[in-house]
Every structure is written in structure tokens, then in C-alpha cells.
Scaffold this active site. Structure first.
Site, PDB file in Angstrom:
ATOM      1  N   ASP A  60       4.773  -5.164  -5.357  1.00 50.47           N
ATOM      2  CA  ASP A  60       4.941  -4.210  -4.259  1.00 50.47           C
ATOM      3  C   ASP A  60       3.596  -3.839  -3.624  1.00 50.47           C
ATOM      4  O   ASP A  60       2.605  -3.600  -4.333  1.00 50.47           O
ATOM      5  CB  ASP A  60       5.623  -2.951  -4.835  1.00 50.47           C
ATOM      6  CG  ASP A  60       6.359  -2.164  -3.767  1.00 50.47           C
ATOM      7  OD1 ASP A  60       6.856  -2.788  -2.813  1.00 50.47           O
ATOM      8  OD2 ASP A  60       6.453  -0.927  -3.890  1.00 50.47           O
ATOM      9  N   HIS A  61       3.570  -3.784  -2.310  1.00 50.91           N
ATOM     10  CA  HIS A  61       2.417  -3.281  -1.538  1.00 50.91           C
ATOM     11  C   HIS A  61       1.079  -3.852  -1.986  1.00 50.91           C
ATOM     12  O   HIS A  61       0.119  -3.099  -2.224  1.00 50.91           O
ATOM     13  CB  HIS A  61       2.330  -1.755  -1.648  1.00 50.91           C
ATOM     14  CG  HIS A  61       3.344  -1.052  -0.815  1.00 50.91           C
ATOM     15  ND1 HIS A  61       3.296  -1.000   0.550  1.00 50.91           N
ATOM     16  CD2 HIS A  61       4.465  -0.386  -1.177  1.00 50.91           C
ATOM     17  CE1 HIS A  61       4.345  -0.335   1.003  1.00 50.91           C
ATOM     18  NE2 HIS A  61       5.073   0.049  -0.027  1.00 50.91           N
ATOM     19  N   HIS A  97       6.471   7.498   1.512  1.00 50.98           N
ATOM     20  CA  HIS A  97       6.322   7.421   0.060  1.00 50.98           C
ATOM     21  C   HIS A  97       6.089   8.819  -0.513  1.00 50.98           C
ATOM     22  O   HIS A  97       5.432   9.640   0.111  1.00 50.98           O
ATOM     23  CB  HIS A  97       5.117   6.549  -0.304  1.00 50.98           C
ATOM     24  CG  HIS A  97       5.304   5.108   0.047  1.00 50.98           C
ATOM     25  ND1 HIS A  97       4.364   4.379   0.718  1.00 50.98           N
ATOM     26  CD2 HIS A  97       6.334   4.255  -0.198  1.00 50.98           C
ATOM     27  CE1 HIS A  97       4.794   3.129   0.879  1.00 50.98           C
ATOM     28  NE2 HIS A  97       5.991   3.030   0.338  1.00 50.98           N
TER      29      HIS A  97
HETATM   30  P1  13P Z   1       9.166   6.481  -3.053  1.00 50.28           P
HETATM   31  O1  13P Z   1       8.065   6.637  -4.039  1.00 50.28           O
HETATM   32  O2  13P Z   1       9.151   7.507  -1.990  1.00 50.28           O
HETATM   33  O3  13P Z   1      10.495   6.359  -3.725  1.00 50.28           O
HETATM   34  O4  13P Z   1       8.913   5.099  -2.271  1.00 50.28           O
HETATM   35  C1  13P Z   1       8.982   3.893  -2.985  1.00 50.28           C
HETATM   36  C2  13P Z   1       8.543   2.731  -2.182  1.00 50.28           C
HETATM   37  O5  13P Z   1       8.763   2.649  -1.004  1.00 50.28           O
HETATM   38  C3  13P Z   1       7.837   1.670  -2.909  1.00 50.28           C
HETATM   39  O6  13P Z   1       7.443   0.632  -2.083  1.00 50.28           O
END
Ligand code: 13P
Length: 291
Positions: free
Chosen positions: A82-83, A181
Site C-alpha cells: 500500500d502507498h 486517511h
Molecule cells: P484509513 O486509515 O482511514 O482507514 O485509510 C486506509 C487507507 O486508505 C489505506 O490505504
């Protein structure tokens, strides 16, 4: 079941108008808990790690555990990075065996975002069994090492979104539409549903080609979640909820059982709490029974 890419399960989700939960985990207890919850619900699943836990636990260790859990589970499970803002680390995780990679070059200008995203997509597609997620616009808040201030937030432009998807060759697409987020500061966050619908219509009206991703799941009201799924959200990211559940459950258990020194019981309490949380998310996303 054999391991899967995100694209495979998300095309079905977008077609069937439900979303697959993509849950960020930071340790093995959470990983087992999300898998057990998804098995209970007969739901497809995406396990996510952001970059810090991936580096801390080790990508090879994570992939080995993922494969062991996924191959013996009766549901399709994907492992997603992720990211990730580093092209090189995206490639290393692709080599290690992650089955979906998110290159997040959304803080770069449009051309550079396209260049880096395409580089990762080309690399992953040359290896079999990996799909790629890219992001356009910026999602505010904090996710691991990615921090975007509210006044830096930029929503995805629908026309640019079409060009971005075409030029990069990504498999799944995360347009910034106002979700954030972390914990929302207001009860009714400003989410641009119409923008999501427009982007979905421009990209997927002739059949689902590039399923859409919603970031910032934690704290969204249930009617928002359902509407976002209805407007084309096929992958739904949830992270902060798991972190809070882990910390709060651990703290509460230890506070109530201060004389106990039994780590297994702390782990069980955390696992149960995460399982319940994920079960609720799966029901809300409409993906229970979809395997
Ligand atoms: P949250 O932490 O707001 O649930 O977001 C998660 C997210 O988008 C991870 O990529």
C-alpha cells in the site's frame, strides 16, 4: 486456493456491485484475524501492508506467511503493497511475491506520476500474477509514511483520470474524491460522490476494465460506504480501524488483567476484536458469500 491478484477479484466485485475489503495489517495476529474473518464470511480478501510494516517484518517473511495462509484458505486472497512512494521498493515487493502493488506517486506532478506509475506497471506486468494500483489527486491525512495536509489535498480531475489510466496501463485506479486517511474530524466528511461516478462512467461504462479504489475507509458513515460502492468503488481500504482496535484491545486487556503474564491471552483478545471488526466491514461492503 491459489493466490490471486487484486484485479481478478475486483473485476467481479465491480460487476456485482459490491466491494472487497482491503485491510492494512501490521503483524501476524492481525493477518490471521483478517483471513479468519473473511473465511467465516466466505468473502474475497485483500491483505495490505504499507511500507513501514513491510520493511519491519520483512517482505519475504510476509509473502511466505501470506502464501501459507492463502493457499490453505477456501477463499481468494491477494497481498497488496500500500502507498509505496519508492519505485525500487515496489519492484522488490513484486519480486518477493506480493500480488498487487500500489505505486503512490500522487504527490508528483501529473507527468512524473504517469512516468513512475508506468515504470512500476511495466515491471510488474512482465512478471506473471501481479496487478498494479495507481493514484491521482491526493488523499489527505496520514497513512504510514505518507502525510498529506488538508490544504494540499487535490481531487482527481476526471479527464486527467482517463489519460492517467490509459498512459500508465494500471489495473486498478484510486482517484482522490475527498475521503481521508485517519479519523474524520467531522461527522459528515465532504466526499465528492459525483466525481467518483463520473470517473467510473468515463473509465468503465463499456464493461469493467479498471476497478476503482476508495481510500480512507475508517470512520465513513455506513450510508457513505454503500453509496461509494454503488458509484463504482470496488476495493475499499481500511487501516486506522485495525490500528485502534489492536492498541485499545491490548491496553484494555492488560489494564483489566494486570496480574496476568500470558501473552497468548492478549493475542487472543486482539484476534477476536479484529475478527469482529472485519466481519462488520465485510457485511457493510456487501462481499459476504461472494466466493
Ligand atoms: P484509513 O486509515 O482511514 O482507514 O485509510 C486506509 C487507507 O486508505 C489505506 O490505504
Amino acid at each position: 486456493m491459489p493466490i490471486v491478484t487484486a484485479k481478478e477479484i475486483l473485476i467481479e466485485a465491480a460487476d456485482g456491485k459490491y466491494a472487497v475489503g482491503a485491510f492494512n495489517i501490521t503483524n501476524l495476529i492481525q493477518m490471521e484475524a483478517v483471513v479468519e474473518a473473511a473465511i467465516d464470511k466466505k468473502a474475497p480478501l485483500i491483505i495490505q501492508t504499507s511500507v513501514a510494516p513491510s520493511k519491519f517484518l520483512g517482505r519475504d517473511v510476509l509473502v511466505a506467511i501470506y502464501k501459507t495462509l492463502a493457499e490453505s484458505a477456501p477463499i481468494p486472497i491477494c497481498l497488496h503493497l500500500d502507498h509505496c512512494q519508492e519505485v525500487e521498493y515496489c519492484k522488490q515487493c513484486a519480486d518477493a511475491g506480493y500480488t498487487n502493488i500500489m505505486i503512490d506517486a500522487s504527490k508528483q506532478n501529473f507527468e512524473e506520476n504517469i512516468r513512475q506509475t508506468k515504470e512500476v506497471a511495466d515491471y510488474c506486468h512482465a512478471i506473471e500474477g501481479i496487478s498494479v494500483e495507481g493514484e491521482l489527486g491526493t488523499v489527505s491525512g496520514v497513512e504510514d509514511q505518507v502525510k498529506v495536509a488538508e490544504d494540499e489535498t487535490a481531487l482527481a480531475n476526471p479527464t486527467q483520470a482517463v489519460e492517467f489510466v490509459k498512459m500508465t496501463g494500471i489495473d486498478i485506479f484510486a482517484p482522490a474524491i475527498g475521503t481521508a486517511h485517519g479519523v474524520y474530524k467531522t461527522k459528515n466528511p465532504k466526499v465528492d460522490f459525483e466525481r467518483l461516478g463520473k470517473i467510473n462512467q468515463l473509465i468503465n461504462s463499456d464493461g469493467i476494465k479498471t476497478p476503482l479504489v476508495i481510500h480512507g475507509g475508517t470512520g465513513l458513515p455506513e450510508d457513505y460506504v454503500k453509496r461509494l460502492v454503488d458509484m463504482g468503488g470496488a476495493k475499499f481500504n481500511v487501516s486506522t480501524d485495525l490500528k485502534y482496535t489492536l492498541i485499545d484491545t491490548t491496553y484494555n486487556y492488560i489494564t483489566e488483567n494486570r496480574d496476568q503474564y500470558n501473552p497468548g491471552k492478549v493475542d487472543s483478545a486482539v484476534k477476536d476484536a479484529i475478527r469482529k471488526l472485519i466481519g462488520k466491514w465485510i457485511d457493510m461492503l456487501g462481499c459476504a458469500g461472494k466466493t
